[in-house]
Design an enzyme around this catalytic site. Structure first.
Site, short mmCIF file in Angstrom:
data_model
loop_
_atom_site.label_atom_id
_atom_site.label_comp_id
_atom_site.label_asym_id
_atom_site.label_seq_id
_atom_site.Cartn_x
_atom_site.Cartn_y
_atom_site.Cartn_z
N ARG A 1 -16.02 -24.52 -31.07
CA ARG A 1 -16.23 -23.11 -30.77
C ARG A 1 -14.93 -22.31 -30.75
NH1 ARG A 1 -15.56 -22.14 -24.99
NH2 ARG A 1 -17.33 -20.70 -24.86
N TRP B 1 -1.15 -23.79 -25.69
CA TRP B 1 -0.65 -25.14 -25.45
C TRP B 1 -1.29 -26.16 -26.37
CZ3 TRP B 1 -1.96 -28.96 -21.08
CH2 TRP B 1 -3.32 -28.94 -20.75
N ASN C 1 -3.02 -16.76 -23.98
CA ASN C 1 -3.86 -17.95 -24.03
C ASN C 1 -4.26 -18.26 -25.48
OD1 ASN C 1 -6.60 -19.05 -21.94
ND2 ASN C 1 -6.19 -19.69 -24.00
N SER D 1 -1.48 -16.11 -19.91
CA SER D 1 -0.83 -17.02 -20.84
C SER D 1 -1.46 -18.40 -20.68
CB SER D 1 0.67 -17.05 -20.57
OG SER D 1 1.36 -17.83 -21.52
N GLN D 2 -0.71 -19.43 -21.02
CA GLN D 2 -1.09 -20.82 -20.79
C GLN D 2 0.19 -21.57 -20.45
OE1 GLN D 2 -3.48 -22.38 -24.15
NE2 GLN D 2 -5.19 -22.55 -22.72
N ASP E 1 -9.21 -25.86 -16.84
CA ASP E 1 -10.37 -25.13 -16.36
C ASP E 1 -11.63 -25.94 -16.68
OD1 ASP E 1 -9.48 -24.60 -19.00
OD2 ASP E 1 -10.67 -22.78 -19.13
N GLU F 1 -12.60 -33.55 -28.48
CA GLU F 1 -11.71 -32.79 -27.61
C GLU F 1 -11.26 -33.61 -26.41
OE1 GLU F 1 -12.20 -28.64 -25.07
OE2 GLU F 1 -13.91 -29.96 -25.40
N GLU G 1 -17.07 -26.44 -18.96
CA GLU G 1 -17.52 -25.11 -19.36
C GLU G 1 -18.45 -25.11 -20.56
OE1 GLU G 1 -15.85 -21.78 -18.15
OE2 GLU G 1 -13.84 -22.27 -18.79
#
Length: 552
Positions: free
Chosen positions: A168, A175, A212, A222-223, A329, A513, A528
């Protein structure tokens, strides 16, 4: 402007953001050391056309809210990536008229008025028996080339090709890109690597930081700052002369995380990213810039917030956004009770990973300013580097357990949420040899499983918790272990992780992932969205590990 009920960004706030952003842009044009950005919100920085970037939540108000709360598109990210086919005035007028007429179908209305993004799939190549050969041939399928961004698109145009993670995720993530790059370098994709570095520099020049991702709705955060690590990886291959051009952008990013302060304030400050204690000690945190649900997760975060009192909701949304800036997250790292997302309090937490990455940023600036004979700057950053090493030892090292922990600066104690974030000081070289050995022993005893290293020791159902393992954390851990001659454990982690990658690849023909590293017969889950395939950082780390094992 259309306002969102209960979660408004009013005109005064928006004008302040634009004014502060423009002020920062003007101040930041020079490359003088830490020039004059005293205490201004780095998130306000933006390009000259920043105020014109399309953001669905600001344009479509109640329509946006209803689409996201009702989840009519299936994935919350779909609508914010969609492009209006007509003017906002026409769409909103038609929305009000059709909604009032009865028998209104919200999903069909969206389909009639917006061009949806491509389905979240990654082009596949014919499955090859050799996973490593497949990975090296798969990069072109993850590459996206610069294109002229449509007026009403959330995508931010970049000057060079980049890698998307997969699934997605249809844009360059901050990062993620570093962990793709470690594999791109080993795949002799030097031009693509340099282009991504230049994209980072471009974004810093435009906004004062790397968002991000290159979407307008990511501009509020940001990240983890991996620009310095990316610069180092490129310099390892091509030398310091090849990266000295990035000194101005490294300094700008440093300013962003230091809230623009050229000198640490003498008084206690609870800033945005910077926290200064009464005793003069300081550290940095992840920060939530807005008190609203994230646009790309609006519906679920709106509903999560209903579990909190109305007075608590603004800070709750800031804490959720701060967790997203961390990249984790979500995780028990950010939960006050260690169990539930409804207790998220990210902004109370001083994260060991962020402060380690800023140590690395200071270290890279020392190296590059020494290399270019900028002695005043080199001295300044050396002082900062030495001080941060002391602060990491003081506030993050748990002498009783012999590990690094996150620190709750409000409670003045460790959070007690043990995680692979403890490996960051080893990755950046901020640990001493004895401490590194202690951390390695703890990791071996508590985090090592059949498929590699587990992310945390707490099972919450969140994706950044037990039993999941993630490629970036395997890589950071291995590099940290090797840096301190913990070679046997590093080799074990690499072998187990690659074996799990290979197992899933041979079964499904995909790189994932994240993986379940505890029960290698089960897929990873939680979090998520469903587990995604592709996958940029998994591919990069798998290639890097293979090269490292062959070199042994």
């Amino acid at each position: 402007m259309i306002f969102l009920p209960k979660y408004n960004i009013n005109k005064v706030t928006w004008r302040w953001i634009v004014m502060a952003r423009n002020r920062i842009r003007n101040l930041a044009k020079g490359t003088v050391l830490l020039a004059g950005l005293m205490g201004i919100n780095g998130y306000a920085a933006a390009s000259e056309k920043g105020e014109d970037l399309y953001q669905a939540e600001l344009v479509f108000g109640d329509l946006f809210k209803q689409v996201q709360i009702e989840k009519v598109m299936g994935d919350y990210k779909t609508f914010v990536d969609a492009i209006p086919l007509y003017s906002s005035e026409k769409i909103l007028a038609d929305y009000q008229a059709e909604k009032a007429a009865g028998n209104f179908n919200l999903k069909q209305f969206v389909l009639n008025n917006f061009k949806l993004p491509n389905a979240p799939t990654i082009q596949t190549v014919e499955k090859l028996p050799n996973m490593q050969q497949h990975l090296r041939q798969h990069w072109p399928k993850l590459v996206r080339h610069p294109q002229k961004t449509e007026t009403n698109s959330s995508l931010i145009q970049l000057p060079n090709p980049y890698i998307v993670p997969g699934g997605r995720f249809r844009e360059m993530f901050y990062w993620d890109s570093y962990f793709s790059i470690v594999g791109l370098i080993e795949s002799d994709q030097q031009g693509l690597t340099k282009g991504i570095l230049d994209n980072f520099a471009y974004l810093i020049d435009q906004f004062g930081y790397v968002p991000n991702g290159n979407r307008s709705y990511f501009l509020s955060r940001s990240q983890p700052p991996f620009f310095a690590a990316t610069v180092l990886s490129y310099a390892d291959k091509f030398g310091l002369d090849a990266v000295v051009q990035y000194i101005p952008q490294l300094e700008k990013e440093y300013l962003f995380w230091m809230d623009g302060y050229s000198e640490i304030p003498k008084q206690a400050v609870e800033g945005k990213h910077l926290i200064v204690l009464e005793n003069g000690d300081y550290f940095n945190r992840y920060y939530g810039a807005l008190e609203t649900p994230r646009a790309e997760a609006y519906g679920k975060e709106y509903k999560w917030a209903l579990q909190r009192t109305e007075a608590e909701r603004p800070q709750y949304h800031r804490d959720l956004r701060a967790a997203c800036e961390s990249g984790w997250d979500f995780s028990s790292r950010w939960f006050a009770d260690g169990k539930s997302k409804k207790t998220t309090h990210t902004m109370d937490v001083i994260p060991v990973d962020l402060n380690s990455l800023l140590y690395q940023l200071e270290s890279v600036l020392v190296q590059l300013t020494q290399h270019t004979k900028q002695q005043n700057k080199a001295h300044f950053y050396t002082q900062r580097l030495n001080k941060r090493k002391q602060l990491i030892d003081k506030y993050h090292f748990d002498g009783q357990k012999g590990i690094y922990q996150d620190y709750n600066y409000k409670l003045k104690q460790f959070t007690g949420r043990e995680s692979l974030a403890m490996m960051y000081p080893l990755f950046v070289g901020a640990a001493d040899k004895k401490t590194a050995a202690s951390v390695a022993k703890y990791i071996d005893q508590h985090f090592l499983h059949a498929g590699g290293l587990v992310t945390t020791l707490t099972q919450t159902g969140e994706q950044w918790d037990y039993p999941n393992g993630w490629a970036p954390l395997q890589y950071l851990s291995v590099k940290g272990l090797l840096r301190y001659q913990q070679n046997e454990l590093a080799t074990t982690v690499m072998q187990r992780w690659l074996a799990l990658n290979e197992k899933v690849y041979q079964q499904d023909g995909k790189m994932m992932e994240k993986y379940n590293v505890v029960d290698i017969n089960l897929a990873a889950g939680g979090g998520e969205y469903p587990n995604q395939d592709g996958f940029g950082w998994t591919n990069g780390v798998a290639i890097a590990f293979d090269e490292m094992l062959q070199a042994k």
